[in-house]
Scaffold this motif. Structure first.
Motif, PDB file in Angstrom:
ATOM      1  N   GLN A 258       0.777  -1.219   0.015  1.00  0.00           N
ATOM      2  CA  GLN A 258      -0.003  -0.092   0.001  1.00  0.00           C
ATOM      3  C   GLN A 258       0.678   1.184  -0.082  1.00  0.00           C
ATOM      4  OE1 GLN A 258      -3.448  -0.168  -0.293  1.00  0.00           O
ATOM      5  NE2 GLN A 258      -3.302  -2.406  -0.200  1.00  0.00           N
ATOM      6  N   LEU A 292      -2.771   3.058  -3.403  1.00  0.00           N
ATOM      7  CA  LEU A 292      -2.627   2.353  -4.569  1.00  0.00           C
ATOM      8  C   LEU A 292      -1.658   0.916  -4.054  1.00  0.00           C
ATOM      9  CD1 LEU A 292      -3.056   1.749  -7.395  1.00  0.00           C
ATOM     10  CD2 LEU A 292      -1.016   2.861  -8.095  1.00  0.00           C
ATOM     11  N   GLN A 325      -9.359   8.825  -7.741  1.00  0.00           N
ATOM     12  CA  GLN A 325      -9.592   7.354  -7.068  1.00  0.00           C
ATOM     13  C   GLN A 325     -11.267   7.391  -6.803  1.00  0.00           C
ATOM     14  OE1 GLN A 325      -8.558   5.750  -3.425  1.00  0.00           O
ATOM     15  NE2 GLN A 325      -7.187   4.228  -4.522  1.00  0.00           N
ATOM     16  N   TYR A 329     -11.654   2.308  -9.826  1.00  0.00           N
ATOM     17  CA  TYR A 329     -10.177   2.318 -10.049  1.00  0.00           C
ATOM     18  C   TYR A 329      -9.429   3.552  -9.552  1.00  0.00           C
ATOM     19  CZ  TYR A 329     -12.160   5.410 -13.757  1.00  0.00           C
ATOM     20  OH  TYR A 329     -12.706   6.465 -14.487  1.00  0.00           O
ATOM     21  N   THR A 330      -8.179   3.470  -9.849  1.00  0.00           N
ATOM     22  CA  THR A 330      -7.425   4.677  -9.341  1.00  0.00           C
ATOM     23  C   THR A 330      -6.620   5.090 -10.751  1.00  0.00           C
ATOM     24  OG1 THR A 330      -6.786   3.744  -7.235  1.00  0.00           O
ATOM     25  CG2 THR A 330      -5.278   5.263  -8.060  1.00  0.00           C
ATOM     26  N   ARG A 400      -9.355  -1.406  -8.817  1.00  0.00           N
ATOM     27  CA  ARG A 400      -9.527  -1.493  -7.397  1.00  0.00           C
ATOM     28  C   ARG A 400      -9.899  -3.029  -6.978  1.00  0.00           C
ATOM     29  NH1 ARG A 400     -11.769   2.762  -3.870  1.00  0.00           N
ATOM     30  NH2 ARG A 400     -10.420   1.969  -2.731  1.00  0.00           N
ATOM     31  N   ILE A 414     -10.407  -3.467  -1.036  1.00  0.00           N
ATOM     32  CA  ILE A 414     -10.563  -2.203  -1.482  1.00  0.00           C
ATOM     33  C   ILE A 414     -10.488  -1.230  -0.454  1.00  0.00           C
ATOM     34  CG2 ILE A 414     -12.694  -0.620  -2.338  1.00  0.00           C
ATOM     35  CD1 ILE A 414     -13.796  -3.022  -3.550  1.00  0.00           C
ATOM     36  N   ASN A 415      -9.917  -0.243  -0.788  1.00  0.00           N
ATOM     37  CA  ASN A 415      -9.568   0.943   0.299  1.00  0.00           C
ATOM     38  C   ASN A 415     -10.902   1.540   0.625  1.00  0.00           C
ATOM     39  OD1 ASN A 415      -6.558   0.317   0.130  1.00  0.00           O
ATOM     40  ND2 ASN A 415      -6.408   1.312  -1.616  1.00  0.00           N
TER      41      ASN A 415
END
Length: 415
Positions: A258, A292, A325, A329-330, A400, A414-415
């Protein structure tokens, strides 16, 4: 149903048919014997009652149900054509032999039918085995153009299907091997071309320096600077090729972690700060607290190459790097206001050793190809939009939910 099961079922059916026929013939024979014997006994009893009316029914029943047989009784009955030693012959029943003959014929027919079916089955299996052997021989000779029209489910057909699948894989491997050889040949040709110019220049300048002892210091220094520049170009080319080779051979093990996107972008800007200062390019960033999951070192390598490409085409211009983000997706965007990319060059911009119309003389056409390979190996996507005279925008997306590594899908939280 598989062919072996069909063969067994056919044998069982023939056996059942034979048993039924034999049972019917035996039953008919026994019924004939019973009727003949009962008729004979009835006539004997009638004659006995006629000649000896004093004999009671009880005495006759005891005589008929007596199970004991003496040798004298047998000899007496033989005089009248009754053979008690035989199971099937009785007085007036000589015709029973035909049922035995019929049963023997049926048994023989069943045996012949069984042998014929079994031989046909063996012949069919042998033919199929020979066909498979011929196909394997063709595969060994490099002929992978095989087709299977039958879709049966017997053991040999299943083996044939597996051979066909193996053939398809061999064909794909052979095709990939052929393409790899073509790509290798093309790459070697491109590498030879890329190395030839700086190496020739270095050799010429070194010979001039060695042959001319009276060469002015300024010219000698200029030659040495050119030699240094060319050696740096060769070093960059060789290192980039080694990295691409490792990525192609999947010899790179990415270490996912991360990472803050801002820290990656800051490191990339630091790597290109001198180049940007020389060309008068201003770098701007707009990255929030975005995390990410990636390999920091390799992603930094990819983004640095993209920024270098933008700097080369943005003399005295601006480059803006943004990151955002969402749930899918990022996204990392690198946008410049430089010369842009021609429409004809745009589909080939990520190809190895490809140099567009607006490329600088120092460009070797490998930086963007390396960046694309790094990003895609980590499960990302890279694209570019451009307009001549208005600049270009490189967009990197990392979805993601999944990321690809070594050909496998690797899920992360997933963040």
């Amino acid at each position: 149903m598989k062919k072996s099961y069909r063969f067994v079922a056919l044998c069982l059916a023939l056996t059942a048919f034979f048993c039924i026929i034999s049972a019917v013939c035996t039953a008919v024979c026994l019924e004939n014997v019973r009727k003949t014997t009962n008729s004979t006994v009835n006539r004997l009893v009638a004659v006995m009652l006629e000649k000896y009316p004093d004999i009671s029914e009880k005495e006759i029943a005891e005589i008929l149900n007596d199970k004991t047989t003496d040798e004298d009784d047998i000899e007496i009955l033989e005089k009248y054509g009754i053979d008690l030693k035989s199971d099937w012959i009785s007085y007036g029943n000589q015709g029973s032999y035909k049922y035995v003959v019929i049963s023997a014929i049926i048994c023989l027919a069943f045996g012949i039918a069984f042998i014929v079916v079994f031989l046909l089955y063996l012949k069919m299996q042998k033919q199929q085995t020979m066909e498979i052997a011929k196909r394997i021989e063709r595969i060994n000779l490099g002929d992978y153009s095989l087709q299977i029209d039958e879709n049966s489910e017997d053991e040999l057909s299943l083996l044939d299907n597996q051979i066909y699948r193996t053939t398809v894989k061999f064909r794909e491997q052979a095709e990939n091997s052929r393409k790899d050889k073509e790509n290798l040949q093309k790459s070697l040709s491109d590498i030879s071309h890329q190395l030839k110019t700086p190496l020739t220049s270095i050799i010429v300048m070194v010979e001039n320096i060695l042959d001319d002892d009276d060469m002015p210091l300024e010219i000698r220094r200029e030659f040495l600077n050119d030699i240094k520049h060319n050696t740096n170009t060769i070093s960059f080319l060789v290192q980039s090729l080694l990295k691409l080779s490792k990525l192609d051979a999947e010899a790179v093990k990415f270490r996912y972690e991360q990472v803050e996107v801002k820290s990656i972008v800051d490191e990339c800007i630091k790597n290109t700060a001198v180049m940007a200062e020389i060309l008068g390019v201003r770098l701007e960033t707009e990255c929030n607290n975005i995390i990410l999951n990636c390999d920091r070192k390799w992603l930094c390598e990819a983004i640095t190459n993209i920024i270098k490409n933008c700097i080369e085409h943005s003399h005295n211009g601006n480059i803006k790097i943004t990151a955002e983000q969402n749930k899918l997706y990022t996204k990392i965007s690198i946008k410049d206001n430089g010369s842009g990319i021609d429409k004809e060059d745009l589909p080939h911009i990520f190809e190895r050793f490809y140099k567009g119309k607006n490329s600088s003389d120092d460009s070797v056409g490998i930086g963007l190809a390396l960046a694309k390979s790094i990003i895609e190996k980590q499960g990302g996507y890279i694209g570019v939009t451009s307009e001549l005279g208005a600049g270009s925008e490189f967009v990197i997306k990392f979805f993601r939910l999944y990321t690809k590594c070594w050909g496998k899908e690797r899920a992360y939280k997933i963040n």
